[in-house]
Design a protein around this motif. Structure first.
Motif, PDB file in Angstrom:
ATOM      1  N   ILE A 188       0.806  -1.215   0.000  1.00 36.05           N
ATOM      2  CA  ILE A 188       0.000   0.000   0.000  1.00 36.05           C
ATOM      3  C   ILE A 188       0.847   1.278   0.000  1.00 36.05           C
ATOM      4  O   ILE A 188       0.387   2.336  -0.441  1.00 36.05           O
ATOM      5  N   ALA A 189       2.095   1.187   0.460  1.00 34.39           N
ATOM      6  CA  ALA A 189       2.959   2.363   0.500  1.00 34.39           C
ATOM      7  C   ALA A 189       4.130   2.281  -0.468  1.00 34.39           C
ATOM      8  O   ALA A 189       4.788   3.285  -0.730  1.00 34.39           O
ATOM      9  N   HIS A 190       4.397   1.111  -0.999  1.00 32.62           N
ATOM     10  CA  HIS A 190       5.540   0.885  -1.885  1.00 32.62           C
ATOM     11  C   HIS A 190       4.977   0.466  -3.241  1.00 32.62           C
ATOM     12  O   HIS A 190       4.711  -0.701  -3.474  1.00 32.62           O
ATOM     13  N   ARG A 191       4.803   1.445  -4.144  1.00 29.51           N
ATOM     14  CA  ARG A 191       4.033   1.201  -5.361  1.00 29.51           C
ATOM     15  C   ARG A 191       4.831   1.454  -6.637  1.00 29.51           C
ATOM     16  O   ARG A 191       4.306   1.877  -7.658  1.00 29.51           O
ATOM     17  N   GLY A 192       6.092   1.156  -6.589  1.00 26.39           N
ATOM     18  CA  GLY A 192       6.938   1.396  -7.758  1.00 26.39           C
ATOM     19  C   GLY A 192       6.556   0.570  -8.971  1.00 26.39           C
ATOM     20  O   GLY A 192       6.940   0.904 -10.102  1.00 26.39           O
ATOM     21  N   ASP A 193       5.819  -0.520  -8.765  1.00 25.54           N
ATOM     22  CA  ASP A 193       5.466  -1.409  -9.874  1.00 25.54           C
ATOM     23  C   ASP A 193       4.066  -1.152 -10.430  1.00 25.54           C
ATOM     24  O   ASP A 193       3.518  -2.005 -11.133  1.00 25.54           O
ATOM     25  N   PHE A 210       5.252  -9.396  -2.581  1.00 25.36           N
ATOM     26  CA  PHE A 210       5.691  -9.832  -1.254  1.00 25.36           C
ATOM     27  C   PHE A 210       5.849  -8.609  -0.352  1.00 25.36           C
ATOM     28  O   PHE A 210       5.853  -7.477  -0.815  1.00 25.36           O
ATOM     29  N   PHE A 211       5.943  -8.867   0.946  1.00 16.59           N
ATOM     30  CA  PHE A 211       5.973  -7.806   1.962  1.00 16.59           C
ATOM     31  C   PHE A 211       4.721  -6.924   1.889  1.00 16.59           C
ATOM     32  O   PHE A 211       4.813  -5.706   1.700  1.00 16.59           O
ATOM     33  N   PRO A 212       3.512  -7.500   2.005  1.00 17.23           N
ATOM     34  CA  PRO A 212       2.291  -6.705   1.887  1.00 17.23           C
ATOM     35  C   PRO A 212       2.105  -5.672   2.992  1.00 17.23           C
ATOM     36  O   PRO A 212       1.302  -4.762   2.858  1.00 17.23           O
ATOM     37  N   LEU A 213       2.866  -5.799   4.072  1.00 16.29           N
ATOM     38  CA  LEU A 213       2.803  -4.784   5.130  1.00 16.29           C
ATOM     39  C   LEU A 213       4.206  -4.281   5.483  1.00 16.29           C
ATOM     40  O   LEU A 213       4.479  -3.862   6.587  1.00 16.29           O
ATOM     41  N   GLY A 214       5.106  -4.343   4.511  1.00 18.64           N
ATOM     42  CA  GLY A 214       6.428  -3.761   4.700  1.00 18.64           C
ATOM     43  C   GLY A 214       7.522  -4.736   5.061  1.00 18.64           C
ATOM     44  O   GLY A 214       8.688  -4.363   5.116  1.00 18.64           O
ATOM     45  N   GLY A 215       7.197  -5.980   5.333  1.00 17.85           N
ATOM     46  CA  GLY A 215       8.215  -6.997   5.583  1.00 17.85           C
ATOM     47  C   GLY A 215       8.972  -6.779   6.874  1.00 17.85           C
ATOM     48  O   GLY A 215       8.388  -6.597   7.939  1.00 17.85           O
ATOM     49  N   PHE A 216      10.306  -6.772   6.758  1.00 16.38           N
ATOM     50  CA  PHE A 216      11.159  -6.695   7.941  1.00 16.38           C
ATOM     51  C   PHE A 216      11.128  -5.309   8.585  1.00 16.38           C
ATOM     52  O   PHE A 216      11.559  -5.135   9.724  1.00 16.38           O
ATOM     53  N   SER A 217      10.622  -4.311   7.843  1.00 16.66           N
ATOM     54  CA  SER A 217      10.443  -2.962   8.395  1.00 16.66           C
ATOM     55  C   SER A 217       8.968  -2.594   8.256  1.00 16.66           C
ATOM     56  O   SER A 217       8.570  -1.919   7.304  1.00 16.66           O
TER      57      SER A 217
END
Length: 288
Positions: A188-193, A210-217
């Motif tokens: 939702i916040a990382h939309r480069g694709d 992958f990392f639908p909620l930010g993963g490790f951060s």
């Protein structure tokens, strides 16, 4: 939108809410799980809830998750699609290292075949580890894709996908072989694709974030938290529901080692997001 909404993945149509097996290994995705029986239970419950798409890799553990999948689910249901990935290996210190030579890729396919207990792999994602390995980095991927194409011709791989790649690499790979899915970081916040997702949707190719909620951060967003509270849902459920609404070719693979958390994730497919809620969530990209 329900969990039974489907999209094509290789030669099958799968439910758009699948399961990622990474968390079935030990801490740091290394070594065995604390409770192997619990891991087996989660896998069986996932299928009981309608999952027919499992994402895994033989470098999870290494070997651990595939062996658990085999113990829990073999012989596999006819409609189950198991997607694995190659292109990396684990160091003795649990580090993630590239493993992209032709010899390493061929060995990885044979390791996956053995540990999953199959004669051919449903889908193999080529996971690129160029640059620092943590995100997509430009560079030719002709050699590893050609190796996978050769293994496909030998009947060891049914379908081929890509992971951690740029748009240019997707275009390059598609000139060599049919690509059935692309797996990159997107949420939702990382939309480069965004543009890539739209292009793949037009061509009927699955996109697996992958990392639908930010993963490790993990993503910190007051707007997401407020929406979740208003819907009496968790932030993860809302983030998954937003992805399901984002594009019909998006397939989700949230992972967990808990049956309770698995059921929460699956319930995300039932969340109804109003136009006002979607507008609020769409704005997070600028505020996260």
């Amino acid at each position: 939108m329900t969990q039974y909404s489907t999209f094509s993945l290789g030669s099958h149509f799968v439910n758009r809410l699948g399961y990622g097996a990474m968390q079935l290994a030990g801490p740091g995705v290394f070594g065995p799980p604390k409770d192997r029986h619990a891991a087996i239970t989660v896998l069986r419950e996932a299928l009981a809830l309608g999952v027919n798409h499992i994402d895994t890799s033989d470098f999870y553990g290494p070997h651990v998750t595939n062996q658990i999948i085999r113990e829990a689910l073999h012989p596999y249901a006819e409609d189950l699609v198991i997607v694995t990935k190659i292109g990396a290996r684990r160091g003795d210190d649990a580090s993630w290292l590239p493993a992209c030579s032709p010899e390493e890729l061929k060995q990885a396919v044979h390791d996956n075949l053995r540990n999953l207990g199959v004669d051919a792999l449903d889908v193999v994602n080529m996971r690129m580890m160029l640059g620092d390995g943590h995100g997509p980095c430009e560079g030719s991927i002709e050699e590893p894709i050609s190796v996978l194409a050769e293994l496909q011709q030998q009947g060891l791989v049914k379908h081929i996908g890509l992971s951690n790649v740029t748009t240019a690499q997707v275009i390059e790979a598609r000139k060599i072989v049919d690509i059935v899915c692309v797996q990159n970081e997107y949420n939702i916040a990382h939309r480069g694709d965004d543009a890539l997702i739209n292009a793949l949707a037009r061509d009927g190719i699955a996109y697996v974030p992958f990392f639908p909620l930010g993963g490790f951060s993990p993503l910190q967003s007051s707007a997401l938290n407020e929406v979740a509270s208003s819907l009496e849902a968790t932030p993860m459920q809302v983030a998954l529901a937003w992805l399901l609404h984002r594009s019909p070719n998006i397939l989700l693979i949230p992972g967990t080692s808990s049956v309770a958390h698995l059921r929460e994730n699956m319930a995300a497919a039932e969340l109804k997001l109003s136009s006002d809620v979607l507008a609020t969530l769409d704005g997070i990209v600028d505020n996260a």
